[in-house]
Design a protein around this motif. Structure first.
Motif, PDB file in Angstrom:
ATOM      1  N   PRO A 170      35.793  49.136  12.678  1.00  0.00           N
ATOM      2  CA  PRO A 170      36.203  50.306  11.884  1.00  0.00           C
ATOM      3  C   PRO A 170      37.122  49.882  10.746  1.00  0.00           C
ATOM      4  O   PRO A 170      37.772  48.834  10.804  1.00  0.00           O
ATOM      5  CB  PRO A 170      36.950  51.180  12.900  1.00  0.00           C
ATOM      6  CG  PRO A 170      36.639  50.598  14.245  1.00  0.00           C
ATOM      7  CD  PRO A 170      36.360  49.149  14.014  1.00  0.00           C
ATOM      8  N   THR A 171      37.181  50.714   9.722  1.00  0.00           N
ATOM      9  CA  THR A 171      38.118  50.480   8.627  1.00  0.00           C
ATOM     10  C   THR A 171      39.170  51.590   8.643  1.00  0.00           C
ATOM     11  O   THR A 171      38.962  52.668   9.207  1.00  0.00           O
ATOM     12  CB  THR A 171      37.405  50.476   7.261  1.00  0.00           C
ATOM     13  OG1 THR A 171      36.928  51.796   6.973  1.00  0.00           O
ATOM     14  CG2 THR A 171      36.242  49.499   7.268  1.00  0.00           C
TER      15      THR A 171
ATOM     16  N   CYS B 249      39.931  53.446   6.365  1.00  0.00           N
ATOM     17  CA  CYS B 249      39.507  54.598   5.562  1.00  0.00           C
ATOM     18  C   CYS B 249      38.534  55.480   6.328  1.00  0.00           C
ATOM     19  O   CYS B 249      37.998  56.448   5.780  1.00  0.00           O
ATOM     20  CB  CYS B 249      38.872  54.143   4.247  1.00  0.00           C
ATOM     21  SG  CYS B 249      37.355  53.197   4.444  1.00  0.00           S
ATOM     22  N   GLY B 250      38.268  55.148   7.587  1.00  0.00           N
ATOM     23  CA  GLY B 250      37.429  55.997   8.413  1.00  0.00           C
ATOM     24  C   GLY B 250      35.988  55.558   8.542  1.00  0.00           C
ATOM     25  O   GLY B 250      35.223  56.159   9.295  1.00  0.00           O
ATOM     26  N   GLY B 251      35.575  54.513   7.837  1.00  0.00           N
ATOM     27  CA  GLY B 251      34.202  54.041   7.924  1.00  0.00           C
ATOM     28  C   GLY B 251      34.065  52.899   8.914  1.00  0.00           C
ATOM     29  O   GLY B 251      34.996  52.562   9.649  1.00  0.00           O
TER      30      GLY B 251
ATOM     31  N   VAL C 196      30.607  49.320   3.836  1.00  0.00           N
ATOM     32  CA  VAL C 196      31.261  50.259   4.747  1.00  0.00           C
ATOM     33  C   VAL C 196      30.489  51.573   4.705  1.00  0.00           C
ATOM     34  O   VAL C 196      30.115  52.051   3.637  1.00  0.00           O
ATOM     35  CB  VAL C 196      32.753  50.462   4.394  1.00  0.00           C
ATOM     36  CG1 VAL C 196      32.925  51.035   3.010  1.00  0.00           C
ATOM     37  CG2 VAL C 196      33.442  51.338   5.427  1.00  0.00           C
TER      38      VAL C 196
ATOM     39  N   ARG D  99      30.282  55.598   6.139  1.00  0.00           N
ATOM     40  CA  ARG D  99      31.132  56.671   6.673  1.00  0.00           C
ATOM     41  C   ARG D  99      30.335  57.846   7.224  1.00  0.00           C
ATOM     42  O   ARG D  99      30.914  58.775   7.786  1.00  0.00           O
ATOM     43  CB  ARG D  99      32.082  57.160   5.586  1.00  0.00           C
ATOM     44  CG  ARG D  99      33.041  56.095   5.079  1.00  0.00           C
ATOM     45  CD  ARG D  99      33.950  56.641   3.989  1.00  0.00           C
ATOM     46  NE  ARG D  99      34.881  55.616   3.520  1.00  0.00           N
ATOM     47  CZ  ARG D  99      34.606  54.720   2.578  1.00  0.00           C
ATOM     48  NH1 ARG D  99      33.404  54.735   2.001  1.00  0.00           N
ATOM     49  NH2 ARG D  99      35.492  53.822   2.207  1.00  0.00           N
ATOM     50  N   SER D 100      29.007  57.842   7.069  1.00  0.00           N
ATOM     51  CA  SER D 100      28.202  58.976   7.514  1.00  0.00           C
ATOM     52  C   SER D 100      26.734  58.575   7.564  1.00  0.00           C
ATOM     53  O   SER D 100      26.344  57.502   7.071  1.00  0.00           O
ATOM     54  CB  SER D 100      28.368  60.157   6.555  1.00  0.00           C
ATOM     55  OG  SER D 100      27.826  59.828   5.288  1.00  0.00           O
TER      56      SER D 100
ATOM     57  N   GLY E 233      25.465  57.924   4.172  1.00  0.00           N
ATOM     58  CA  GLY E 233      25.729  56.567   3.715  1.00  0.00           C
ATOM     59  C   GLY E 233      24.718  55.580   4.249  1.00  0.00           C
ATOM     60  O   GLY E 233      24.306  54.644   3.549  1.00  0.00           O
TER      61      GLY E 233
ATOM     62  N   VAL F 292      27.087  55.364  14.281  1.00  0.00           N
ATOM     63  CA  VAL F 292      27.909  55.841  13.167  1.00  0.00           C
ATOM     64  C   VAL F 292      28.287  57.295  13.414  1.00  0.00           C
ATOM     65  O   VAL F 292      29.436  57.708  13.213  1.00  0.00           O
ATOM     66  CB  VAL F 292      27.166  55.666  11.834  1.00  0.00           C
ATOM     67  CG1 VAL F 292      27.879  56.442  10.716  1.00  0.00           C
ATOM     68  CG2 VAL F 292      27.089  54.193  11.463  1.00  0.00           C
TER      69      VAL F 292
ATOM     70  N   VAL G 197      32.108  58.777  13.731  1.00  0.00           N
ATOM     71  CA  VAL G 197      32.590  59.788  12.782  1.00  0.00           C
ATOM     72  C   VAL G 197      32.979  61.079  13.492  1.00  0.00           C
ATOM     73  O   VAL G 197      34.020  61.671  13.215  1.00  0.00           O
ATOM     74  CB  VAL G 197      31.522  60.068  11.705  1.00  0.00           C
ATOM     75  CG1 VAL G 197      31.929  61.261  10.839  1.00  0.00           C
ATOM     76  CG2 VAL G 197      31.310  58.829  10.843  1.00  0.00           C
TER      77      VAL G 197
END
Length: 239
Positions: free
Chosen positions: A96-97, A99-101, A211, A213-214, A217, A233, A237
């Motif tokens: 994970p990062t 920033c949420g991704g 990265v 996030r959804s 993406g 993913v 999320v």
């Protein structure tokens, strides 16, 4: 277990136990087809190596959250039969990062899955002759793959056992979560790892990382991706 648009089953897991069993018996007809497919793959990619790995023979999920994986010693050519009978046991890491991704990587042309996007990880190696495999073995393998493919070094004990997946063709994945990091930091480590690999005369396993996030993406990634990416993913999320 969660449901998704993907044919992959995802199991919440509290513990993983591994039990060694005899190698699968392959019929003469399937052995001929396996060897033909492997020869084609070697011709297309001479860097392939028919080395020792493990394959999943059976997966049992208990209500307690314990997962029992029965595994066998095989070589990579066994996976040429995955569309018929084969399954691979994986130790992979979700990075994970902050920033949420989550970090994904694209496999290089020197691999058997050229151009495919996936999490860091791969087929687990066999333990030494006479030794057994356990969850610690998978955890160490997963940490090593994260370091080799992305450049992120994390102690195996810092990885958190997360989920187990079963794919459409019986492929089994054991997934860990690494501590979150800023993506810029991951990118810097990845670029340094790529330089080290090429200076050593080796082609990196990942040619690029990104990265996600959804699910949107994921859809924007160019080329193929492994079947487990969408449900995992989503799970990261939406919890």
């Amino acid at each position: 277990m969660s449901q998704s648009r993907s044919p992959v089953e995802v199991f919440a897991v509290s513990a993983v136990s591994l039990v060694e069993v005899d190698a699968p018996v392959v019929s003469d007809e399937h052995a001929v087809e396996r060897d033909r497919l492997w020869a084609e793959a070697e011709e297309a990619n001479p860097a392939l190596f028919d080395g020792p790995v493990v394959a999943c023979a059976d997966l049992r999920v208990h209500a307690s959250g314990e997962v029992v994986v029965r595994w066998a010693r095989v070589t990579y050519r066994h996976f040429a039969l995955r569309w018929v009978t084969g399954a691979r046991s994986l130790g992979s890491v979700s990075q994970p990062t902050t920033c949420g991704g989550v970090v994904v990587g694209r496999m290089s042309s020197s691999t058997a899955a050229a151009g495919r996007w996936q999490f860091p990880g791969g087929s687990a190696e066999q333990p030494a002759a006479g030794e057994s495999s356990d969850e610690t073995h998978l955890r160490v393998h997963a940490a090593r793959e994260l370091a080799e493919e992305v450049g992120v070094v994390v102690a195996p004990g810092e990885l958190r056992l997360w989920v187990v997946t079963r794919g459409e063709h019986g492929n089994i994945g054991v997934f860990y979560l690494a501590p979150p990091l800023p993506f810029a930091e991951v990118e810097a480590w990845f670029e340094a790892a790529v330089v080290r690999e090429r200076e050593a005369g080796r082609e990196p396993e990942f040619v690029e990382i990104g990265v996600v996030r959804s699910a949107t993406g994921l859809a924007e990634l160019p080329g193929r991706r492994v079947d487990y990416l969408e449900p995992l993913v989503d799970r990261l999320v939406f919890g």
